[in-house]
Design a protein around this motif. Structure first.
Motif, PDB file in Angstrom:
ATOM      1  N   GLU A   1      10.206  -4.026  -4.313  1.00 21.84           N
ATOM      2  CA  GLU A   1      10.548  -4.102  -2.914  1.00 21.84           C
ATOM      3  C   GLU A   1      10.825  -5.415  -2.566  1.00 21.84           C
ATOM      4  O   GLU A   1      10.237  -6.261  -3.034  1.00 21.84           O
ATOM      5  N   ARG A   2      11.353  -5.569  -1.135  1.00 18.34           N
ATOM      6  CA  ARG A   2      11.842  -6.817  -0.831  1.00 18.34           C
ATOM      7  C   ARG A   2      10.556  -7.205   0.203  1.00 18.34           C
ATOM      8  O   ARG A   2       9.784  -6.503   0.694  1.00 18.34           O
TER       9      ARG A   2
ATOM     10  N   ARG B   1       2.434  -0.792  -1.500  1.00 22.75           N
ATOM     11  CA  ARG B   1       3.372  -1.735  -1.043  1.00 22.75           C
ATOM     12  C   ARG B   1       3.288  -3.211  -1.681  1.00 22.75           C
ATOM     13  O   ARG B   1       4.162  -3.848  -1.894  1.00 22.75           O
TER      14      ARG B   1
ATOM     15  N   LYS C   1       6.075  -5.046  -4.128  1.00 23.31           N
ATOM     16  CA  LYS C   1       6.412  -6.467  -3.890  1.00 23.31           C
ATOM     17  C   LYS C   1       5.985  -7.333  -5.008  1.00 23.31           C
ATOM     18  O   LYS C   1       6.994  -8.096  -5.413  1.00 23.31           O
TER      19      LYS C   1
END
Length: 90
Positions: free
Chosen positions: A89-90, A80, A84
């Motif tokens: 990804e946000r 994750r 990012k």
């Protein structure tokens, strides 16, 4: 096609609930110390029995299960963070 795949992954209900479910479980375990402390103040023998039972339960879980969970959670966190950092990804 890639944006459709990403959108489908982020809209997956199981994926969206995975991390909050783990955090809620941890919050529950931490909050359990409040009533256990109150029980310990009133009935120390009962609190000791509860602690022994919980200790026995957690010791009964196999060590590889803890390792698998830790590896999966840390892997998810690293993936994750990497996503990012790359702006995927946000």
């Amino acid at each position: 096609m890639t944006s459709v795949r990403r959108r489908r992954i982020t809209e997956d209900r199981w994926t969206l609930r995975a991390r909050p479910a783990f955090l809620y479980m941890m919050y529950g375990l931490l909050l359990w110390s409040v009533p256990l402390g109150l029980i310990g103040g009133v009935r120390p023998a009962m609190a000791a029995a509860i602690i022994r039972a919980m200790h026995a339960y957690f010791n009964a879980l196999p060590e590889p299960l803890y390792a698998l969970f830790g590896t999966g959670y840390l892997g998810y966190t690293a993936a994750r963070a990497w996503g990012k950092a790359r702006g995927v990804e946000r």
